[in-house]
Design a protein around this motif. Structure first.
Motif, PDB file in Angstrom:
ATOM      1  N   CYS B  59      -4.796 -10.305  -1.900  1.00  0.00           N
ATOM      2  CA  CYS B  59      -3.437  -9.203  -1.237  1.00  0.00           C
ATOM      3  C   CYS B  59      -3.817  -7.612  -1.402  1.00  0.00           C
ATOM      4  O   CYS B  59      -4.422  -7.938  -2.361  1.00  0.00           O
ATOM      5  CB  CYS B  59      -2.301  -9.523  -1.703  1.00  0.00           C
ATOM      6  N   SER B  60      -3.719  -6.721  -0.797  1.00  0.00           N
ATOM      7  CA  SER B  60      -4.389  -5.404  -1.173  1.00  0.00           C
ATOM      8  C   SER B  60      -3.383  -3.948  -0.955  1.00  0.00           C
ATOM      9  O   SER B  60      -2.289  -4.778  -0.348  1.00  0.00           O
ATOM     10  CB  SER B  60      -5.128  -4.978   0.636  1.00  0.00           C
ATOM     11  N   GLY B  61      -2.737  -3.592  -1.229  1.00  0.00           N
ATOM     12  CA  GLY B  61      -1.859  -2.163  -0.728  1.00  0.00           C
ATOM     13  C   GLY B  61      -3.239  -1.197  -0.195  1.00  0.00           C
ATOM     14  O   GLY B  61      -3.967  -0.626  -1.114  1.00  0.00           O
ATOM     15  N   SER B  62      -1.911  -0.511   1.066  1.00  0.00           N
ATOM     16  CA  SER B  62      -2.415   0.926   1.365  1.00  0.00           C
ATOM     17  C   SER B  62      -1.659   1.160   2.288  1.00  0.00           C
ATOM     18  O   SER B  62      -0.651   0.690   2.086  1.00  0.00           O
ATOM     19  CB  SER B  62      -3.806   0.816   1.396  1.00  0.00           C
ATOM     20  N   GLY B  95      -0.906  -0.564  -4.678  1.00  0.00           N
ATOM     21  CA  GLY B  95      -1.981  -2.481  -5.149  1.00  0.00           C
ATOM     22  C   GLY B  95      -1.082  -2.888  -6.457  1.00  0.00           C
ATOM     23  O   GLY B  95      -1.217  -4.315  -6.390  1.00  0.00           O
ATOM     24  N   ALA B  96       0.310  -2.413  -6.995  1.00  0.00           N
ATOM     25  CA  ALA B  96       0.668  -3.276  -8.150  1.00  0.00           C
ATOM     26  C   ALA B  96       1.764  -4.214  -7.048  1.00  0.00           C
ATOM     27  O   ALA B  96       2.264  -5.533  -8.030  1.00  0.00           O
ATOM     28  CB  ALA B  96       1.744  -1.803  -8.619  1.00  0.00           C
ATOM     29  N   TRP B  97       2.078  -3.552  -6.407  1.00  0.00           N
ATOM     30  CA  TRP B  97       2.890  -4.435  -4.851  1.00  0.00           C
ATOM     31  C   TRP B  97       1.847  -5.657  -5.135  1.00  0.00           C
ATOM     32  O   TRP B  97       2.630  -7.124  -4.794  1.00  0.00           O
ATOM     33  CB  TRP B  97       4.222  -3.644  -4.663  1.00  0.00           C
ATOM     34  N   ALA B  98       0.861  -5.226  -4.171  1.00  0.00           N
ATOM     35  CA  ALA B  98       0.138  -6.101  -4.075  1.00  0.00           C
ATOM     36  C   ALA B  98      -0.117  -7.425  -4.557  1.00  0.00           C
ATOM     37  O   ALA B  98      -0.603  -9.096  -4.770  1.00  0.00           O
ATOM     38  CB  ALA B  98      -1.012  -5.936  -3.114  1.00  0.00           C
ATOM     39  N   TYR B 117      -6.396  -6.068  -4.654  1.00  0.00           N
ATOM     40  CA  TYR B 117      -6.404  -4.698  -4.370  1.00  0.00           C
ATOM     41  C   TYR B 117      -5.722  -3.230  -4.182  1.00  0.00           C
ATOM     42  O   TYR B 117      -5.466  -3.868  -3.100  1.00  0.00           O
ATOM     43  CB  TYR B 117      -8.072  -4.578  -3.653  1.00  0.00           C
ATOM     44  N   GLY B 118      -6.300  -2.155  -4.465  1.00  0.00           N
ATOM     45  CA  GLY B 118      -5.448  -0.774  -3.468  1.00  0.00           C
ATOM     46  C   GLY B 118      -6.862   0.014  -3.226  1.00  0.00           C
ATOM     47  O   GLY B 118      -7.486  -0.029  -3.833  1.00  0.00           O
ATOM     48  N   SER B 220      -8.980   0.500  -6.389  1.00  0.00           N
ATOM     49  CA  SER B 220      -9.281  -0.498  -7.611  1.00  0.00           C
ATOM     50  C   SER B 220      -9.442  -2.264  -7.545  1.00  0.00           C
ATOM     51  O   SER B 220      -8.735  -2.666  -6.283  1.00  0.00           O
ATOM     52  CB  SER B 220      -8.538  -0.193  -8.841  1.00  0.00           C
ATOM     53  N   ALA B 221     -10.004  -3.041  -8.367  1.00  0.00           N
ATOM     54  CA  ALA B 221      -9.288  -4.541  -8.226  1.00  0.00           C
ATOM     55  C   ALA B 221      -9.175  -4.772  -9.259  1.00  0.00           C
ATOM     56  O   ALA B 221      -9.423  -4.628  -9.824  1.00  0.00           O
ATOM     57  CB  ALA B 221     -10.419  -5.030  -7.022  1.00  0.00           C
ATOM     58  N   ILE B 222      -8.220  -6.374  -8.704  1.00  0.00           N
ATOM     59  CA  ILE B 222      -7.956  -7.144  -9.973  1.00  0.00           C
ATOM     60  C   ILE B 222      -8.508  -8.593  -9.148  1.00  0.00           C
ATOM     61  O   ILE B 222      -7.650  -8.683  -8.699  1.00  0.00           O
ATOM     62  CB  ILE B 222      -6.556  -6.526 -10.557  1.00  0.00           C
ATOM     63  N   ILE B 223      -8.785  -9.730 -10.723  1.00  0.00           N
ATOM     64  CA  ILE B 223      -8.898 -10.565 -10.138  1.00  0.00           C
ATOM     65  C   ILE B 223      -7.519 -11.778 -10.894  1.00  0.00           C
ATOM     66  O   ILE B 223      -7.257 -10.942 -12.536  1.00  0.00           O
ATOM     67  CB  ILE B 223     -10.099 -11.651 -10.779  1.00  0.00           C
ATOM     68  N   LEU B 224      -6.063 -12.033 -10.738  1.00  0.00           N
ATOM     69  CA  LEU B 224      -5.840 -13.672 -11.021  1.00  0.00           C
ATOM     70  C   LEU B 224      -6.485 -14.357 -10.775  1.00  0.00           C
ATOM     71  O   LEU B 224      -6.750 -14.876 -10.318  1.00  0.00           O
ATOM     72  CB  LEU B 224      -4.546 -12.655 -10.220  1.00  0.00           C
TER      73      LEU B 224
END
Lengths: 172, 361
Positions: B59-62, B95-98, B117-118, B220-224
């Protein structure tokens, strides 16, 4: 509430319409990969990039293989010839049209490339264009070359025998 | 035995197990969005020690309004490489909402991992004109208020209601810039004293330049990862024990701009006040907004706020909120903290707010 009408004492009457003018202008960052491709047009060359994982050649390249998600580093110069994978004879006028209708828009798969792009096809009767037709790029005069696809005036038939369907079936 | 903290909302436990960001810069003129994103995606996979084949959901935010091109989030997928096909989604938000969507998706239980990622290039267009488009189109947008003037209205409300002073704004800016000196990814890193900052002329009263965020390009990117799976990727996963987001009316006149009701609600539901807070990373791009969000979350003065330097030292639009989640998680991943809070905002003047509580085991 919905059956109420808006009442105003303003002699000009109620506001029924409102315009919010807005104009957005942008810079465009081509990026490292696409810049190589665009600089190629300026020299009269098609420049693509090869994926180090799947070996596919992308022209133009955006910097990454969309299948493997890795950076593309190897530059590839492509030939001036290619195959029409599919086409459209444009008969409909639209805003901003710069070419006299009717004309042919074709998807061109350059020889050695694994990605097709849209190009104008000329020096070709409308009823002659077909899938698999072999074409070559006609470039603008050297002094008119620019870093964009505008450097390619159009594609025209080479007169070679048509390419076999199998050679472009993956690109439709 | 690995221990997973209880989740406040009774949800399936999901943790942040990897975070990566690039250097925020005023203008990244050599990379397009894909080239900007590619190293961050590879780095976050490396940090969590996995490959894209192990990812269940993306999921991405942009926002296309930043780049001025349609479907730029589809182009951005080139940086991931989506073969074989993956379940993928996008929010036209930070991206926080992603991350929130990915968190919800993982609640289904059939997938265990997600990549979030955002990305955004703020340098390509006129931000005042772009952000005007998010205002009410009938009563606000025709006036074309610029971002700084709107923020100044809010800052004025804070001062008028006795919730802060111009010196407070300067202290927040000085602290952020000083903390940013320890953050290799930050953009504005300076050791300024408050008196010097206060001597700057007003940009739009009561705001001086230091009260404003920089304009930044970044990604930036995060793995959950969910459940026990999280321990495969991180020694100290940062567990999401509470997360919520709330939105307020778009009509400025109907809100008290000096308080953030939506942040307070989201914070209460996420359980911010139900334990100590080591670190709070707040997406408060204008200095006075930190006072508003800090009060809404009920954070004590002892809480370390934005030790990364926060948005006053780097403000990549569309990934700035994800960075707050990432920084708050990194403190736990590194073993520096056990309970942290992340906040993100969207819309004009803190209209919509997301609050997340992260805990180590």
């Amino acid at each position: 509430m919905s059956d109420q009408t808006y009442v105003t004492s303003d002699p000009r009457g109620s506001i029924t319409q409102l315009a919010t003018p807005s104009r957005l202008e942008y810079f465009f960052t081509a990026g490292t990969s696409l810049s190589k491709n665009l600089r190629g047009y300026q020299r009269g060359q098609f420049i693509g990039q090869r994926c180090p994982v799947c070996s596919k050649v992308y022209v133009p390249s955006r910097g990454s293989c969309p299948v493997d998600g890795v950076a593309l580093t190897e530059e590839v110069e492509l030939k001036n010839t290619g195959t029409v994978t599919t086409f459209c004879v444009v008969n409909v006028p639209f805003a901003g049209q710069s070419i006299k209708i009717p004309y042919i828009a074709g998807q061109i798969l350059l020889d050695g490339a694994n990605l097709s792009f849209m190009g104008l096809i000329q020096e070709c009767e409308l009823e002659e264009v077909r899938m698999g037709m072999r074409v070559e790029a006609v470039w603008v005069d050297k002094e008119d070359l620019v870093p964009s696809l505008a450097s390619v005036k159009y594609f025209r038939p080479t007169g070679e025998p048509d390419a076999a369907y199998e050679t472009y079936q993956e690109y439709l | 035995m690995s221990k997973i903290p209880a989740t406040r909302q009774g949800h399936r436990p999901v943790a942040i197990v990897g975070f990566s960001q690039n250097h925020s810069v005023r203008s990244d003129s050599t990379s397009n969005e894909v080239e900007m994103l590619l190293p961050v995606i590879h780095d976050v996979f490396d940090r969590a020690g996995l490959t894209k084949d192990e990812i269940g959901f993306i999921c991405s935010g942009s926002t296309d309004y930043l780049i001025g091109g349609p479907f730029s989030f589809v182009t951005a997928l080139d940086a991931i490489g989506v073969w074989p096909p993956k379940s993928e989604s996008h929010v036209e938000m930070d991206g926080a909402w992603a991350l929130y969507e990915a968190f919800v998706r993982l609640q289904e239980g059939d997938l265990d991992t997600a990549l979030v990622y955002g990305f955004g290039k703020s340098s390509l267009g006129d931000l005042d004109e772009i952000f005007n488009l998010q205002l009410d189109p009938y009563t606000m947008a025709p006036l074309h208020p610029d971002l700084v003037s709107l923020a100044a209205l809010q800052a004025r409300a804070v001062i008028d209601q006795g919730l802060g002073t111009e010196e407070d704004f300067a202290r927040i800016a000085a602290r952020s810039r000083r903390d940013a000196m320890n953050n290799p990814f930050a953009q504005i890193k300076r050791d300024d004293d408050v008196a010097t900052l206060m001597s700057e002329p007003y940009l739009v009263s009561p705001l001086r330049r230091h009260c404003l965020p920089p304009i930044s390009d970044g990604a930036s990117a995060i793995i959950l990862a969910a459940g026990e799976k999280a321990f495969d990727y991180a020694e100290h996963p940062a567990w999401i024990t509470g997360i919520d987001h709330r939105i307020e009316t778009h009509a400025f006149g109907a809100r008290n701009l000096a308080v953030s009701t939506s942040t307070a609600k989201a914070g209460a539901i996420a359980g911010v006040g139900e334990g100590h807070v080591d670190v709070a990373e707040l997406l408060t791009p204008f200095a006075h907004q930190e006072l508003i969000v800090k009060a809404a979350l009920g954070l004590a003065d002892s809480v370390s706020i934005n030790p990364s330097g926060g948005p006053l030292s780097a403000n990549p639009l569309m990934s700035g909120g994800l960075n707050r989640l990432g920084e708050a998680a990194q403190a736990i991943l590194d073993g520096r903290a056990t309970r942290t809070v992340a906040h993100a905002t969207g819309g004009p003047l803190l209209q919509q707010n997301l609050v997340c509580v992260l805990e180590g085991a």
